[in-house]
Design a protein around this motif. Sequence first.
Motif, PDB file in Angstrom:
ATOM      1  N   ALA A  26       0.840  -1.201   0.000  1.00  0.00           N
ATOM      2  CA  ALA A  26       0.000   0.000   0.000  1.00  0.00           C
ATOM      3  C   ALA A  26       0.876   1.253   0.000  1.00  0.00           C
ATOM      4  CB  ALA A  26      -0.914   0.003   1.226  1.00  0.00           C
ATOM      5  N   GLY A  27       0.449   2.249  -0.739  1.00  0.00           N
ATOM      6  CA  GLY A  27       1.175   3.512  -0.778  1.00  0.00           C
ATOM      7  C   GLY A  27       2.262   3.598  -1.834  1.00  0.00           C
ATOM      8  N   HIS A  28       2.500   2.512  -2.565  1.00  0.00           N
ATOM      9  CA  HIS A  28       3.498   2.544  -3.634  1.00  0.00           C
ATOM     10  C   HIS A  28       2.862   3.011  -4.945  1.00  0.00           C
ATOM     11  CE1 HIS A  28       5.497  -0.039  -0.676  1.00  0.00           C
ATOM     12  NE2 HIS A  28       6.635   0.268  -1.281  1.00  0.00           N
ATOM     13  N   ASP A  29       3.693   3.486  -5.835  1.00  0.00           N
ATOM     14  CA  ASP A  29       3.202   3.920  -7.151  1.00  0.00           C
ATOM     15  C   ASP A  29       2.959   2.730  -8.065  1.00  0.00           C
ATOM     16  OD1 ASP A  29       3.400   6.841  -6.788  1.00  0.00           O
ATOM     17  OD2 ASP A  29       5.542   6.432  -6.616  1.00  0.00           O
ATOM     18  N   GLU A  57      -4.448 -10.279  -5.810  1.00  0.00           N
ATOM     19  CA  GLU A  57      -5.487  -9.889  -4.859  1.00  0.00           C
ATOM     20  C   GLU A  57      -4.958  -8.883  -3.836  1.00  0.00           C
ATOM     21  OE1 GLU A  57      -9.186  -9.630  -3.127  1.00  0.00           O
ATOM     22  OE2 GLU A  57      -8.589 -10.493  -5.057  1.00  0.00           O
ATOM     23  N   ALA A  58      -3.722  -9.094  -3.386  1.00  0.00           N
ATOM     24  CA  ALA A  58      -3.126  -8.177  -2.415  1.00  0.00           C
ATOM     25  C   ALA A  58      -2.958  -6.781  -3.002  1.00  0.00           C
ATOM     26  CB  ALA A  58      -1.778  -8.721  -1.940  1.00  0.00           C
ATOM     27  N   VAL A  59      -2.535  -6.716  -4.254  1.00  0.00           N
ATOM     28  CA  VAL A  59      -2.379  -5.414  -4.903  1.00  0.00           C
ATOM     29  C   VAL A  59      -3.735  -4.710  -4.997  1.00  0.00           C
ATOM     30  CG1 VAL A  59      -1.675  -4.212  -7.005  1.00  0.00           C
ATOM     31  CG2 VAL A  59      -0.333  -6.156  -6.182  1.00  0.00           C
ATOM     32  N   LYS A  60      -4.772  -5.447  -5.349  1.00  0.00           N
ATOM     33  CA  LYS A  60      -6.107  -4.853  -5.431  1.00  0.00           C
ATOM     34  C   LYS A  60      -6.554  -4.318  -4.070  1.00  0.00           C
ATOM     35  CE  LYS A  60      -9.278  -6.987  -7.866  1.00  0.00           C
ATOM     36  NZ  LYS A  60     -10.116  -8.055  -8.459  1.00  0.00           N
ATOM     37  N   LEU A  61      -6.330  -5.092  -3.013  1.00  0.00           N
ATOM     38  CA  LEU A  61      -6.727  -4.670  -1.680  1.00  0.00           C
ATOM     39  C   LEU A  61      -5.933  -3.455  -1.207  1.00  0.00           C
ATOM     40  CD1 LEU A  61      -7.073  -8.130   0.140  1.00  0.00           C
ATOM     41  CD2 LEU A  61      -8.927  -6.563  -0.472  1.00  0.00           C
ATOM     42  N   SER A  62      -4.714  -3.325  -1.696  1.00  0.00           N
ATOM     43  CA  SER A  62      -3.832  -2.241  -1.243  1.00  0.00           C
ATOM     44  C   SER A  62      -4.236  -0.872  -1.767  1.00  0.00           C
ATOM     45  CB  SER A  62      -2.391  -2.522  -1.681  1.00  0.00           C
ATOM     46  OG  SER A  62      -2.228  -2.277  -3.083  1.00  0.00           O
ATOM     47  N   GLY A  63      -4.975  -0.859  -2.868  1.00  0.00           N
ATOM     48  CA  GLY A  63      -5.327   0.403  -3.493  1.00  0.00           C
ATOM     49  C   GLY A  63      -4.345   0.851  -4.562  1.00  0.00           C
ATOM     50  N   VAL A  64      -3.224   0.126  -4.715  1.00  0.00           N
ATOM     51  CA  VAL A  64      -2.282   0.425  -5.798  1.00  0.00           C
ATOM     52  C   VAL A  64      -2.909  -0.034  -7.114  1.00  0.00           C
ATOM     53  CG1 VAL A  64       0.008  -0.033  -6.747  1.00  0.00           C
ATOM     54  CG2 VAL A  64      -0.300   0.178  -4.272  1.00  0.00           C
ATOM     55  N   LYS A  65      -2.844   0.786  -8.129  1.00  0.00           N
ATOM     56  CA  LYS A  65      -3.491   0.447  -9.396  1.00  0.00           C
ATOM     57  C   LYS A  65      -2.535  -0.175 -10.416  1.00  0.00           C
ATOM     58  CE  LYS A  65      -7.589   1.637  -8.251  1.00  0.00           C
ATOM     59  NZ  LYS A  65      -8.584   0.561  -8.018  1.00  0.00           N
ATOM     60  N   ARG A  66      -1.268   0.230 -10.400  1.00  0.00           N
ATOM     61  CA  ARG A  66      -0.325  -0.235 -11.424  1.00  0.00           C
ATOM     62  C   ARG A  66       0.383  -1.495 -10.955  1.00  0.00           C
ATOM     63  NH1 ARG A  66       0.478  -0.860 -16.715  1.00  0.00           N
ATOM     64  NH2 ARG A  66       2.596  -0.382 -17.405  1.00  0.00           N
ATOM     65  N   TYR A  67       0.284  -2.559 -11.743  1.00  0.00           N
ATOM     66  CA  TYR A  67       0.824  -3.868 -11.387  1.00  0.00           C
ATOM     67  C   TYR A  67       1.498  -4.475 -12.615  1.00  0.00           C
ATOM     68  CZ  TYR A  67       0.532  -8.940 -10.344  1.00  0.00           C
ATOM     69  OH  TYR A  67       0.802 -10.269 -10.158  1.00  0.00           O
ATOM     70  N   ILE A  68       2.803  -4.722 -12.516  1.00  0.00           N
ATOM     71  CA  ILE A  68       3.564  -5.340 -13.602  1.00  0.00           C
ATOM     72  C   ILE A  68       4.082  -6.686 -13.106  1.00  0.00           C
ATOM     73  CG2 ILE A  68       5.554  -5.139 -15.149  1.00  0.00           C
ATOM     74  CD1 ILE A  68       5.367  -2.092 -14.773  1.00  0.00           C
ATOM     75  N   THR A  69       3.770  -7.740 -13.825  1.00  0.00           N
ATOM     76  CA  THR A  69       4.216  -9.065 -13.401  1.00  0.00           C
ATOM     77  C   THR A  69       5.032  -9.734 -14.506  1.00  0.00           C
ATOM     78  OG1 THR A  69       3.493 -11.194 -12.495  1.00  0.00           O
ATOM     79  CG2 THR A  69       2.075 -10.189 -14.163  1.00  0.00           C
TER      80      THR A  69
END
Length: 215
Positions: A60-63, A91-103
Amino acid sequence: MKIAIIGATGFVGSNILNELSSRNHEITAIVRNPKTDDNSTINWIKADVNEVENLSKLVAGHDVVVSAFNPGWTNLNIYEDFLLGAKNIQEAVKLSGVKRYITIGGAGSLFVAPNLQAVDTPDFPKAIFPGASAARDYLNILKEEKELDWAFFSPAFEMHQGITTGRTGKYRLGLENPVVDENQRSILSGEDLAVVIADEVENPKHHQVRFTAAY
C-alpha cells in the motif's frame, strides 16, 4: 517513484532491483529471505506472498508493484505454487489500493504460429513445462482483471544467466509473438530485461496487455 518489488532476490528480480535502484527510485524489496546492504533507497522486508492481508499492507502507498515471483524451477509443486502465489499477489495489490501492477511471466505463452503457443509445441523443454504452463494459465486469469492497470511481461525465449551481453540498454518490443533477430533467435540478457521493466515503470506503454522484448 515508490516501487514495491516482489521476489527481488531471484535472477530476474535482482536485475530489476539493481536497475531501478540505479535510477534512484525508492524501493521496497519483498522477499522470503531479506538481504542487508547500505543502500538507503532499498527497504528489505520478509513476507509470504500467500498472506494476502499482510502483503496488501506492505505494498500500500506505492506507485507501482512489480512481481518477479517464482516458487523455484526445481519445486516439484511449481504449477500449483505459482498459480496460488500469483493470484494472491494480484489480490493483495487490489486490496492495497495500488493500481499499477507489472508481473513477469514466462515466454511459453507467446504465439509461434496462429493459435499455437510455444508451450504446446513438441520441442518445448519438458523440465520447465509445469512452470511455463502455470505462467500461461495465470496470464489467462489476469486477462479477466478489470480493476488493476496491469501488464504481463513475457521474456525472450533465450533469457538466462548464460546470456553475456550484459546491459546494452537496447531492445525491441512485441506483444503476442516473440521478437526475433535476423537469425530467428529471441534473446535478451537479464540486465536488459530489467531495463525493459524499468522503462515501463517510468513511462507506461502497456495497459491490461501482455508484452515481450528481445534484441
